[in-house]
Motif scaffolding. Structure first.
Motif, PDB file in Angstrom:
ATOM      1  N   PHE A  44      48.597  47.955  17.965  1.00 32.33           N
ATOM      2  CA  PHE A  44      48.875  46.926  18.965  1.00 32.33           C
ATOM      3  C   PHE A  44      47.782  47.000  20.028  1.00 32.33           C
ATOM      4  O   PHE A  44      47.721  47.962  20.804  1.00 32.33           O
ATOM      5  CB  PHE A  44      50.251  47.130  19.601  1.00 32.33           C
ATOM      6  N   GLN A  45      46.910  46.002  20.048  1.00 34.18           N
ATOM      7  CA  GLN A  45      45.807  45.963  21.011  1.00 34.18           C
ATOM      8  C   GLN A  45      46.271  45.242  22.266  1.00 34.18           C
ATOM      9  O   GLN A  45      46.671  44.081  22.224  1.00 34.18           O
ATOM     10  CB  GLN A  45      44.599  45.256  20.399  1.00 34.18           C
ATOM     11  N   LEU A  46      46.175  45.921  23.426  1.00 30.39           N
ATOM     12  CA  LEU A  46      46.729  45.405  24.668  1.00 30.39           C
ATOM     13  C   LEU A  46      45.693  44.830  25.616  1.00 30.39           C
ATOM     14  O   LEU A  46      46.065  44.211  26.619  1.00 30.39           O
ATOM     15  CB  LEU A  46      47.503  46.517  25.395  1.00 30.39           C
ATOM     16  N   SER A  47      44.405  45.063  25.383  1.00 28.44           N
ATOM     17  CA  SER A  47      43.378  44.664  26.348  1.00 28.44           C
ATOM     18  C   SER A  47      42.299  43.823  25.700  1.00 28.44           C
ATOM     19  O   SER A  47      42.174  43.769  24.472  1.00 28.44           O
ATOM     20  CB  SER A  47      42.741  45.903  26.989  1.00 28.44           C
ATOM     21  N   THR A  48      41.528  43.176  26.573  1.00 29.47           N
ATOM     22  CA  THR A  48      40.312  42.498  26.158  1.00 29.47           C
ATOM     23  C   THR A  48      39.130  43.158  26.863  1.00 29.47           C
ATOM     24  O   THR A  48      39.299  43.929  27.813  1.00 29.47           O
ATOM     25  CB  THR A  48      40.354  40.997  26.516  1.00 29.47           C
ATOM     26  N   VAL A  49      37.929  42.845  26.439  1.00 26.63           N
ATOM     27  CA  VAL A  49      36.743  43.537  26.950  1.00 26.63           C
ATOM     28  C   VAL A  49      36.460  43.218  28.412  1.00 26.63           C
ATOM     29  O   VAL A  49      35.746  43.953  29.085  1.00 26.63           O
ATOM     30  CB  VAL A  49      35.505  43.189  26.088  1.00 26.63           C
ATOM     31  N   THR A  50      37.009  42.129  28.945  1.00 26.30           N
ATOM     32  CA  THR A  50      36.709  41.731  30.322  1.00 26.30           C
ATOM     33  C   THR A  50      37.752  42.198  31.332  1.00 26.30           C
ATOM     34  O   THR A  50      37.658  41.872  32.510  1.00 26.30           O
ATOM     35  CB  THR A  50      36.584  40.198  30.410  1.00 26.30           C
ATOM     36  N   ASP A  51      38.763  42.941  30.899  1.00 27.73           N
ATOM     37  CA  ASP A  51      39.789  43.410  31.820  1.00 27.73           C
ATOM     38  C   ASP A  51      39.220  44.424  32.809  1.00 27.73           C
ATOM     39  O   ASP A  51      38.270  45.152  32.509  1.00 27.73           O
ATOM     40  CB  ASP A  51      40.946  44.055  31.045  1.00 27.73           C
ATOM     41  N   PHE A  52      39.831  44.502  34.011  1.00 24.26           N
ATOM     42  CA  PHE A  52      39.439  45.513  35.000  1.00 24.26           C
ATOM     43  C   PHE A  52      39.559  46.912  34.401  1.00 24.26           C
ATOM     44  O   PHE A  52      38.687  47.754  34.540  1.00 24.26           O
ATOM     45  CB  PHE A  52      40.349  45.430  36.234  1.00 24.26           C
ATOM     46  N   VAL A  53      40.705  47.151  33.770  1.00 24.46           N
ATOM     47  CA  VAL A  53      41.001  48.443  33.159  1.00 24.46           C
ATOM     48  C   VAL A  53      41.345  48.197  31.702  1.00 24.46           C
ATOM     49  O   VAL A  53      42.151  47.319  31.389  1.00 24.46           O
ATOM     50  CB  VAL A  53      42.180  49.140  33.863  1.00 24.46           C
ATOM     51  N   ASP A 248      41.418  38.882  35.260  1.00 25.76           N
ATOM     52  CA  ASP A 248      40.918  40.159  34.767  1.00 25.76           C
ATOM     53  C   ASP A 248      41.957  41.269  34.825  1.00 25.76           C
ATOM     54  O   ASP A 248      41.663  42.421  34.458  1.00 25.76           O
ATOM     55  CB  ASP A 248      39.685  40.590  35.576  1.00 25.76           C
ATOM     56  N   ILE A 249      43.156  40.956  35.304  1.00 24.81           N
ATOM     57  CA  ILE A 249      44.224  41.958  35.315  1.00 24.81           C
ATOM     58  C   ILE A 249      44.597  42.290  33.875  1.00 24.81           C
ATOM     59  O   ILE A 249      44.795  41.391  33.059  1.00 24.81           O
ATOM     60  CB  ILE A 249      45.452  41.423  36.070  1.00 24.81           C
ATOM     61  N   PRO A 250      44.695  43.566  33.521  1.00 27.27           N
ATOM     62  CA  PRO A 250      45.025  43.919  32.132  1.00 27.27           C
ATOM     63  C   PRO A 250      46.330  43.297  31.667  1.00 27.27           C
ATOM     64  O   PRO A 250      47.311  43.253  32.408  1.00 27.27           O
ATOM     65  CB  PRO A 250      45.121  45.456  32.177  1.00 27.27           C
ATOM     66  N   LEU A 251      46.329  42.804  30.476  1.00 20.92           N
ATOM     67  CA  LEU A 251      47.469  42.218  29.762  1.00 20.92           C
ATOM     68  C   LEU A 251      47.979  40.942  30.418  1.00 20.92           C
ATOM     69  O   LEU A 251      47.999  39.883  29.783  1.00 20.92           O
ATOM     70  CB  LEU A 251      48.614  43.236  29.652  1.00 20.92           C
ATOM     71  N   PRO A 254      44.863  37.823  31.065  1.00 16.68           N
ATOM     72  CA  PRO A 254      44.460  36.948  29.963  1.00 16.68           C
ATOM     73  C   PRO A 254      45.565  36.031  29.466  1.00 16.68           C
ATOM     74  O   PRO A 254      45.303  34.952  28.960  1.00 16.68           O
ATOM     75  CB  PRO A 254      44.042  37.941  28.874  1.00 16.68           C
ATOM     76  N   ILE A 255      46.808  36.458  29.623  1.00 16.80           N
ATOM     77  CA  ILE A 255      47.932  35.661  29.119  1.00 16.80           C
ATOM     78  C   ILE A 255      48.208  34.464  30.025  1.00 16.80           C
ATOM     79  O   ILE A 255      48.368  33.333  29.556  1.00 16.80           O
ATOM     80  CB  ILE A 255      49.193  36.533  28.982  1.00 16.80           C
ATOM     81  N   PHE A 256      48.236  34.690  31.334  1.00 15.98           N
ATOM     82  CA  PHE A 256      48.671  33.650  32.265  1.00 15.98           C
ATOM     83  C   PHE A 256      47.548  32.997  33.053  1.00 15.98           C
ATOM     84  O   PHE A 256      47.711  31.871  33.535  1.00 15.98           O
ATOM     85  CB  PHE A 256      49.694  34.233  33.254  1.00 15.98           C
ATOM     86  N   PHE A 257      46.420  33.658  33.210  1.00 13.52           N
ATOM     87  CA  PHE A 257      45.400  33.155  34.130  1.00 13.52           C
ATOM     88  C   PHE A 257      44.044  32.913  33.470  1.00 13.52           C
ATOM     89  O   PHE A 257      43.033  32.832  34.154  1.00 13.52           O
ATOM     90  CB  PHE A 257      45.249  34.115  35.311  1.00 13.52           C
ATOM     91  N   ARG A 258      44.016  32.827  32.164  1.00 14.96           N
ATOM     92  CA  ARG A 258      42.817  32.373  31.452  1.00 14.96           C
ATOM     93  C   ARG A 258      43.192  31.186  30.569  1.00 14.96           C
ATOM     94  O   ARG A 258      42.906  31.148  29.378  1.00 14.96           O
ATOM     95  CB  ARG A 258      42.223  33.501  30.592  1.00 14.96           C
TER      96      ARG A 258
END
Length: 420
Positions: A44-53, A248-251, A254-258
């Motif tokens: 289960f991948q939770l992040s993308t490369v552009t996240d803060f953390v 850029d907030i993790p998880l 990307p779901i709500f603000f991209r």
């Protein structure tokens, strides 16, 4: 009623149905595992490369994890049965926890040896739920005012058509969004003319309007758009517009603000409708018209005028959802491209018990089911493709027939008002 309960009494239909639904789903997952036991690990991948953390991937053994979820779901089912037998209210945490754990178990089996990108799964669900949420909000407003809005499908479809044509002619997708709202309001005006002024059965009018819009848009697509596709059916798409920092907030980011601007508009519309319906004088009058129009009339509220204004607003909101199909999903209009989304939105209204927030959550559930179909097909899941195509509609049936329980619409919903 306490806000964290499904029903107030164990003898309610919701209290009886919930254990049955949970038990059936648990046995279904157990049967799938017995027939095809998975091997390997699920990631289960939770992040993308552009996240803060960057959050670490969660890697679980597919088979043991799926069976563990079955055991826990069985325990939740037993708790629901105990509460039903002792006539204790069913708290909301039981179906919510069950749904999350059951989905983890299902995904552990379905994606065995592969990777589930959680951000893509949930972010895509939000995007796909756009027309469903807009349509459900239109349905909630109309029925709260006493008008059954079966014509949501027609409002979405005509909105998609108007958005594509207007955006193509003006070169502005936002002009297309505005045209979609006008088109939805036009369908609502026709619905109101027959249902409110001439007292025609609202369900029949809505169904006829849906059929009429399908035929009209098919004719115009074939006779007008196809020969002039470059000038009339080549709109500029609404692109994703990430919000700085929040995106850029993790998880969560990307779901709500991209998302596309239409999603951000949706956030505003949901908040405004929910606030206005319960916190303003306008909302109080609207609900009074839907519950007891005669009493509302005696205190000076113009019942039919209120219904007209509300159904026009509801149609405009539903029409905004149509813009998703021709300005976000694809660039252009295609025949019957809404694919029954209006009827699923209507199911979300019932599942959400005519409440804007609950209807929004129900629409998000259906959007998740639709996106899950695409994600599992992309990774080569052993789930049959025919079942995946059925999944959104199966979720709709389970939600409306199994989890709603006793649900009461506004008292005057669908009842025309004849002023004395």
């Amino acid at each position: 009623m306490a806000p964290d309960t499904v029903v107030t009494h164990g003898r309610g239909s919701g209290a009886r149905k919930l254990p049955v639904v949970l038990g059936v789903l648990t046995l279904l997952l157990a049967g799938v595992l017995l027939r095809s036991s998975p091997s390997g690990d699920t990631t289960f991948q939770l992040s993308t490369v552009t996240d803060f953390v960057t959050l670490p991937d969660i890697v679980v053994p597919s088979g043991p994890t799926a069976w563990l979820m079955v055991v826990i779901c069985l325990g939740l089912t037993a708790e629901a049965v105990r509460r039903m037998l002792t006539r204790v209210s069913q708290p909301m945490w039981i179906p919510i926890t069950f749904a999350i754990l059951w989905m983890i178990g299902f995904l552990s089996w379905a994606a065995a040896g592969d990777r589930i990108r959680v951000v893509s799964l949930l972010g895509g669900a939000v995007a796909l739920a756009i027309p469903l949420v807009f349509g459900a909000l239109g349905g909630v407003l109309g029925e709260r005012a006493g008008v059954v809005n079966i014509a949501i499908e027609g409002q979405l479809l005509l909105g998609a058509f108007a958005a594509a044509v207007t955006a193509s002619m003006t070169g502005s997708p936002w002009a297309g969004v505005a045209a979609a709202a006008v088109a939805g309001a036009l369908v609502a005006l026709i619905l109101g003319l027959f249902a409110i002024t001439y007292f025609v059965d609202q369900v029949i009018v809505g169904v006829v309007l849906n059929v009429l819009v399908v035929g009209l848009t098919n004719f115009l697509f074939r006779q007008v758009l196809t020969p002039n596709s470059e000038s009339l059916n080549s709109p500029e798409r609404l692109r994703a517009l990430p919000i700085p920092i929040l995106g850029d907030i993790p998880l969560i980011g990307p779901i709500f603000f991209r998302q596309t601007p239409l999603v951000y508009l949706l956030y505003i519309v949901v908040a405004v409708v929910a606030y206005a319906l319960y916190r303003t004088r306008w909302g109080l009058r609207l609900r009074a018209v839907g519950e007891h129009p005669k009493a509302a009339d005696t205190v000076g509220i113009k019942v039919n005028r209120t219904r007209y204004r509300t159904i026009l607003l509801a149609g405009a909101i539903a029409g905004l959802g149509g813009a998703y199909f021709s300005l976000v999903s694809v660039a252009g209009f295609n025949r019957e491209m809404t694919g029954g989304a209006g009827y699923i939105a209507l199911a979300a209204v019932i599942f959400g018990k005519w409440d804007p927030i609950r209807a929004t959550l129900a629409a998000l559930l259906f959007g998740f089911a639709t996106n899950l179909q695409g994600v599992l097909s992309a990774i080569g899941s052993p789930v049959p493709s025919q079942f995946m195509l059925m999944l959104p509609y199966l979720v709709t049936i389970f939600a409306v027939a199994g989890l709603v329980g006793r649900s009461r619409p506004p008292a005057a919903d669908g009842v025309p008002y004849r002023q004395q």
